[in-house]
Design a protein around this motif. Structure first.
Motif, PDB file in Angstrom:
ATOM      1  N   PHE A  11       0.812  -1.221   0.000  1.00  0.00           N
ATOM      2  CA  PHE A  11       0.000   0.000   0.000  1.00  0.00           C
ATOM      3  C   PHE A  11       0.846   1.272   0.000  1.00  0.00           C
ATOM      4  N   GLY A  12       2.093   1.196  -0.464  1.00  0.00           N
ATOM      5  CA  GLY A  12       2.922   2.386  -0.587  1.00  0.00           C
ATOM      6  C   GLY A  12       3.584   2.857   0.685  1.00  0.00           C
ATOM      7  N   TYR A  13       3.556   2.054   1.726  1.00  0.00           N
ATOM      8  CA  TYR A  13       4.222   2.431   2.971  1.00  0.00           C
ATOM      9  C   TYR A  13       5.689   2.008   2.928  1.00  0.00           C
ATOM     10  N   ARG A  14       6.562   2.828   3.508  1.00  0.00           N
ATOM     11  CA  ARG A  14       7.975   2.525   3.611  1.00  0.00           C
ATOM     12  C   ARG A  14       8.181   1.639   4.830  1.00  0.00           C
ATOM     13  N   GLY A  74       6.085   3.457   7.809  1.00  0.00           N
ATOM     14  CA  GLY A  74       5.753   4.873   7.806  1.00  0.00           C
ATOM     15  C   GLY A  74       5.430   5.307   6.397  1.00  0.00           C
ATOM     16  N   PRO A  75       4.971   6.534   6.224  1.00  0.00           N
ATOM     17  CA  PRO A  75       4.648   7.014   4.884  1.00  0.00           C
ATOM     18  C   PRO A  75       5.913   7.126   4.035  1.00  0.00           C
ATOM     19  N   ASP A  76       5.738   7.044   2.733  1.00  0.00           N
ATOM     20  CA  ASP A  76       6.869   7.105   1.812  1.00  0.00           C
ATOM     21  C   ASP A  76       7.103   8.544   1.331  1.00  0.00           C
ATOM     22  N   PHE A  77       6.761   9.507   2.130  1.00  0.00           N
ATOM     23  CA  PHE A  77       6.991  10.902   1.754  1.00  0.00           C
ATOM     24  C   PHE A  77       7.173  11.727   3.011  1.00  0.00           C
TER      25      PHE A  77
END
Length: 84
Positions: free
Chosen positions: A54-57, A78-81
């Motif tokens: 789902f795009g999470y780091r 965590g979020p990827d941004f």
């Protein structure tokens, strides 16, 4: 109220400690039972990050064992941004 807070903190701590060690995810260095040997000295901490579901780091920490293999010691997402 104070006793209820302490009881809930203890219950959450018990759940967290009963979870066991982190399991490798697709993208992890040791995923799928891979045995990876490192040229680093035993006790060296190695960090790894990759894009997970789902795009999470996913952030992982490994410790080099005496036989040169990697041991997964912690894993978090965590979020990827980063918001500026």
């Amino acid at each position: 109220m104070k006793h209820a807070l302490i009881a809930s903190v203890l219950a959450l701590t018990a759940c967290a400690s009963a979870a066991g060690p982190p399991e490798p995810l697709p993208g992890s260095i040791t995923y799928g039972g891979k045995v990876v040997h490192s040229p680093y000295r035993p006790g060296t901490v190695v960090k790894n990050s990759f894009l997970g579901q789902f795009g999470y780091r996913v952030f992982e920490t490994y410790v080099i064992q005496p036989d040169g293999t990697f041991k997964l010691t912690s894993q978090s997402t965590g979020p990827d941004f980063l918001w500026q």
